[in-house]
Design a protein around this motif. Sequence first.
Motif, PDB file in Angstrom:
ATOM      1  N   LEU A 178      50.490  50.912  61.443  1.00 26.47           N
ATOM      2  CA  LEU A 178      51.475  51.168  60.381  1.00 26.47           C
ATOM      3  C   LEU A 178      50.829  51.597  59.064  1.00 26.47           C
ATOM      4  O   LEU A 178      51.538  51.901  58.107  1.00 26.47           O
ATOM      5  N   THR A 179      49.517  51.609  59.007  1.00 27.22           N
ATOM      6  CA  THR A 179      48.842  52.053  57.787  1.00 27.22           C
ATOM      7  C   THR A 179      48.864  53.573  57.717  1.00 27.22           C
ATOM      8  O   THR A 179      48.295  54.242  58.596  1.00 27.22           O
ATOM      9  N   PRO A 180      49.525  54.156  56.725  1.00 27.74           N
ATOM     10  CA  PRO A 180      49.623  55.626  56.660  1.00 27.74           C
ATOM     11  C   PRO A 180      48.293  56.252  56.252  1.00 27.74           C
ATOM     12  O   PRO A 180      47.485  55.646  55.548  1.00 27.74           O
ATOM     13  N   VAL A 181      48.081  57.471  56.718  1.00 24.82           N
ATOM     14  CA  VAL A 181      46.926  58.262  56.302  1.00 24.82           C
ATOM     15  C   VAL A 181      47.325  59.020  55.042  1.00 24.82           C
ATOM     16  O   VAL A 181      48.320  59.751  55.033  1.00 24.82           O
ATOM     17  N   LEU A 182      46.564  58.848  53.981  1.00 26.57           N
ATOM     18  CA  LEU A 182      46.921  59.451  52.699  1.00 26.57           C
ATOM     19  C   LEU A 182      46.726  60.964  52.744  1.00 26.57           C
ATOM     20  O   LEU A 182      45.650  61.459  53.089  1.00 26.57           O
ATOM     21  N   ILE A 183      47.791  61.687  52.428  1.00 26.81           N
ATOM     22  CA  ILE A 183      47.743  63.147  52.321  1.00 26.81           C
ATOM     23  C   ILE A 183      47.648  63.484  50.840  1.00 26.81           C
ATOM     24  O   ILE A 183      48.604  63.257  50.095  1.00 26.81           O
ATOM     25  N   GLU A 222      67.527  44.889  61.751  1.00 28.81           N
ATOM     26  CA  GLU A 222      67.601  45.453  60.407  1.00 28.81           C
ATOM     27  C   GLU A 222      66.510  44.881  59.510  1.00 28.81           C
ATOM     28  O   GLU A 222      65.867  45.617  58.743  1.00 28.81           O
ATOM     29  N   LEU A 223      66.285  43.591  59.607  1.00 35.16           N
ATOM     30  CA  LEU A 223      65.259  42.947  58.789  1.00 35.16           C
ATOM     31  C   LEU A 223      63.863  43.458  59.146  1.00 35.16           C
ATOM     32  O   LEU A 223      63.022  43.665  58.266  1.00 35.16           O
ATOM     33  N   LEU A 224      63.628  43.661  60.435  1.00 38.90           N
ATOM     34  CA  LEU A 224      62.327  44.155  60.875  1.00 38.90           C
ATOM     35  C   LEU A 224      62.060  45.545  60.303  1.00 38.90           C
ATOM     36  O   LEU A 224      60.954  45.822  59.821  1.00 38.90           O
ATOM     37  N   ARG A 225      63.061  46.399  60.337  1.00 35.98           N
ATOM     38  CA  ARG A 225      62.890  47.747  59.791  1.00 35.98           C
ATOM     39  C   ARG A 225      62.530  47.683  58.303  1.00 35.98           C
ATOM     40  O   ARG A 225      61.664  48.415  57.827  1.00 35.98           O
ATOM     41  N   LYS A 226      63.192  46.803  57.585  1.00 35.51           N
ATOM     42  CA  LYS A 226      62.928  46.691  56.145  1.00 35.51           C
ATOM     43  C   LYS A 226      61.542  46.089  55.876  1.00 35.51           C
ATOM     44  O   LYS A 226      60.868  46.471  54.920  1.00 35.51           O
ATOM     45  N   CYS A 227      61.113  45.165  56.730  1.00 36.85           N
ATOM     46  CA  CYS A 227      59.769  44.603  56.587  1.00 36.85           C
ATOM     47  C   CYS A 227      58.701  45.667  56.839  1.00 36.85           C
ATOM     48  O   CYS A 227      57.674  45.702  56.150  1.00 36.85           O
ATOM     49  N   ILE A 228      58.940  46.517  57.828  1.00 40.15           N
ATOM     50  CA  ILE A 228      57.983  47.585  58.125  1.00 40.15           C
ATOM     51  C   ILE A 228      57.936  48.590  56.974  1.00 40.15           C
ATOM     52  O   ILE A 228      56.854  49.049  56.573  1.00 40.15           O
ATOM     53  N   GLN A 229      59.096  48.930  56.428  1.00 41.78           N
ATOM     54  CA  GLN A 229      59.125  49.822  55.267  1.00 41.78           C
ATOM     55  C   GLN A 229      58.355  49.210  54.095  1.00 41.78           C
ATOM     56  O   GLN A 229      57.583  49.893  53.422  1.00 41.78           O
ATOM     57  N   ALA A 230      58.557  47.910  53.890  1.00 43.04           N
ATOM     58  CA  ALA A 230      57.855  47.219  52.807  1.00 43.04           C
ATOM     59  C   ALA A 230      56.350  47.220  53.049  1.00 43.04           C
ATOM     60  O   ALA A 230      55.553  47.377  52.108  1.00 43.04           O
ATOM     61  N   PHE A 231      55.937  47.054  54.293  1.00 46.22           N
ATOM     62  CA  PHE A 231      54.521  47.084  54.651  1.00 46.22           C
ATOM     63  C   PHE A 231      53.917  48.435  54.272  1.00 46.22           C
ATOM     64  O   PHE A 231      52.855  48.502  53.627  1.00 46.22           O
ATOM     65  N   ILE A 232      54.575  49.510  54.657  1.00 43.86           N
ATOM     66  CA  ILE A 232      54.048  50.853  54.409  1.00 43.86           C
ATOM     67  C   ILE A 232      54.010  51.163  52.916  1.00 43.86           C
ATOM     68  O   ILE A 232      53.030  51.723  52.407  1.00 43.86           O
ATOM     69  N   ILE A 233      55.051  50.772  52.178  1.00 38.46           N
ATOM     70  CA  ILE A 233      55.066  51.040  50.733  1.00 38.46           C
ATOM     71  C   ILE A 233      53.991  50.221  50.024  1.00 38.46           C
ATOM     72  O   ILE A 233      53.349  50.708  49.082  1.00 38.46           O
ATOM     73  N   THR A 234      53.760  48.985  50.487  1.00 37.11           N
ATOM     74  CA  THR A 234      52.676  48.173  49.914  1.00 37.11           C
ATOM     75  C   THR A 234      51.335  48.873  50.114  1.00 37.11           C
ATOM     76  O   THR A 234      50.489  48.911  49.203  1.00 37.11           O
ATOM     77  N   LYS A 235      51.151  49.451  51.293  1.00 35.33           N
ATOM     78  CA  LYS A 235      49.927  50.215  51.559  1.00 35.33           C
ATOM     79  C   LYS A 235      49.810  51.405  50.604  1.00 35.33           C
ATOM     80  O   LYS A 235      48.728  51.688  50.068  1.00 35.33           O
ATOM     81  N   LEU A 236      50.921  52.095  50.385  1.00 35.59           N
ATOM     82  CA  LEU A 236      50.902  53.264  49.495  1.00 35.59           C
ATOM     83  C   LEU A 236      50.608  52.856  48.052  1.00 35.59           C
ATOM     84  O   LEU A 236      49.885  53.555  47.330  1.00 35.59           O
ATOM     85  N   LEU A 237      51.176  51.744  47.632  1.00 31.88           N
ATOM     86  CA  LEU A 237      50.902  51.250  46.277  1.00 31.88           C
ATOM     87  C   LEU A 237      49.408  50.978  46.096  1.00 31.88           C
ATOM     88  O   LEU A 237      48.822  51.294  45.057  1.00 31.88           O
ATOM     89  N   HIS A 238      48.801  50.411  47.131  1.00 27.52           N
ATOM     90  CA  HIS A 238      47.372  50.125  47.077  1.00 27.52           C
ATOM     91  C   HIS A 238      46.563  51.426  47.117  1.00 27.52           C
ATOM     92  O   HIS A 238      45.631  51.620  46.322  1.00 27.52           O
ATOM     93  N   LEU A 239      46.934  52.325  48.039  1.00 27.93           N
ATOM     94  CA  LEU A 239      46.200  53.584  48.192  1.00 27.93           C
ATOM     95  C   LEU A 239      46.290  54.471  46.955  1.00 27.93           C
ATOM     96  O   LEU A 239      45.377  55.259  46.683  1.00 27.93           O
ATOM     97  N   SER A 240      47.371  54.339  46.202  1.00 23.79           N
ATOM     98  CA  SER A 240      47.543  55.183  45.013  1.00 23.79           C
ATOM     99  C   SER A 240      46.482  54.910  43.960  1.00 23.79           C
ATOM    100  O   SER A 240      46.137  55.781  43.160  1.00 23.79           O
TER     101      SER A 240
END
Length: 663
Positions: free
Chosen positions: A54-59, A376-394
């Motif tokens: 679930l960790t995105p690759v930064l473009i 529904e909760l799982l989807r939102k947790c996964i979205q939160a996981f990815i955005i947390t990664k993006l906040l860190h990667l930024s």
Amino acid sequence: MDCTCSFESLTKKFFRVLLLNNKLLELRVNIRSERTTEEMFSYIWRLDEAQRFLTPVLIPPTKSESVSFMHWREGESAYRIHDLDTALQYYNLAILSAPHPDILADNAEAHDREMYKALAQGYESRSIVLFDLQQYEKCSEDIDRALQLSSYRISCKMLEMKARCMIFISEGKDKTFDASAESLKSYPESFAYTNPKPPKLTEVNPTMPSLSSSVKLAYTPSEGRHLIADKDINPGEIVSVDDGYCNTVFMETSVVHCTVCLRRSMTPIPCPNCNMVIFCSVECRTDGMSGIHWQECPILPTLFALDMKKCPALAYRIMMKTSHAKLKGMIPLLRLEAKKKSPKNHGFNKEGIYDEKHYRSVYHLVTNKEKLSSQELLRKCIQAFIITKLLHLSGRYFLTSDGKPFTPSRKDIILTGSTLVHHMMNLTCNAKAITSLQVNVSISQLHHGKMYGSGIYSASSLMNHSCNPNCSAFFYGKTEVVRAVHFIPAGKQLTISYGEIFTDKSRASRLVSLMTRYHFQCKCEACEHSWQPLSDVSPLPLLKCTNCHEAIDSFTQVCFKCCINYGKNVGKNAAPYNYKLISKKIEKFQDEYQIAKENIFIKGNYSDRDMKVVRVLIKLLCKYMKQPCPLLMDAMNTLCYLFDKRGSCVYYQNDLELPCAIS
């Protein structure tokens, strides 16, 4: 878009590996409404499978001279056949794609002219199109930008054109858009739009500054916090004006709407680092590059590739705007408030003010957590996981007090991620679509709303839903103006539509839609009384009894249920109103309304008198007519059209709507 980087592709890989590792049952146990947001996010974060898949690759954001020249050549082709609107769009894309200095210096010598040749060429070509479109002020601004970057050979030609612009501007020949019928037919489509300033509240609510003093907050366990009229509110009256705590432009409209103020612009100024957003002015670029866009710029291409829909992008901006340092101090206090404070007082500070500009009011908006399924909760947790990664990667969220990035602790990560889970929930049921009216110049009756962004407006979000709403929102860029579209007597609840209107869908369809997204059983009058879609409602107007709200017999003028004779208006048992007098008054304004509609939709011109006729007719129909009333809905739609035209509005000709961008 690389589909292998999308949110859906990442989650598919994640679930496939969990299935292989026999962890799906464990997942269901840990992701459910009984768990806290911290517990759910902590579980996802510590999964090795989540970290791997679930960790995105930064473009990284890019600028490209070759892409810029490609768009420029397309613009040249359009310009040669005098398709100025298309040429302008391609030149805009050329400018957005071109390599750009960090900051344009006053001295042209400060830059390597060859390095920014594509940018100079884009500004030069766009200035020529703007000159042909008689947009002399905009042309002059582009000439100044081109001169800062261009060679002496180009500069001479530009200086000559700028001198002509100055003459035409001084002579008042700069073509301005006035939205009149005649102007529309000859005006270039690219600039056939309005960006007016929003109106202001005349009387401000002392405890809720974005609301009118005619509105107050109420609370019941069944309806939660909601707004009611503190006095009679007339059709058209403003009840709320709010810039929103945070807003974002949709990716598909990001090259024609300013990322800061959300106003439409067809002569955009680019971001120096990416080609994903535009600014409408130097002021907005300064604001954006020192604030919200500077914070999000490094991850925007990745966010676009992920395609996580609307709420995650808005949640990212909310986190960035508020900052990690502030959230670290506020979140524990806000969680304590949520447990100990009365629900009616959620969002209010110690001084008793509900400040829509403060994060507190956003945090305390309803989440419906207890009503969400595990899926529904799982989807939102996964979205939160990815955005947390993006906040860190930024590299621009986890910052020290002096602005330097630091490696967040696990505690920092869990605080951030669990807060994001909270916002994934409350944005789903509180974020609003920001729209503009699209009007067909050839046939004014053809118009529709178009979404170009989303925002969080914490005061107007307190309005409950009705399938027969008495209020509606109108947008001026990012500013939301809510007006009454019915007559609202003192004590009655103010309502808006969450997307469902009784005139368009059956009761069963509306109930399913509202329950699926917002998790409540609608009990508005249209649902409680099973109103039929408007196509099935009799157009025959019937006056109502003000006591029981049932129809009065038109022959006897008596309400048989209440035994009130509305033909009798004197004596001890006089009716609340006289049937004949009100009938004649409604007939008079109905006739005037037909004339006003012709002025508004057919002739394309209307007066203040026409607006007044519409508002008076609505008030009469609300007070005296049996509902549902097709005439009332028609007048209400006309009123909404008039107020939409006063806000952000785009005009186009014939059957073709002006596109947002060329891909």
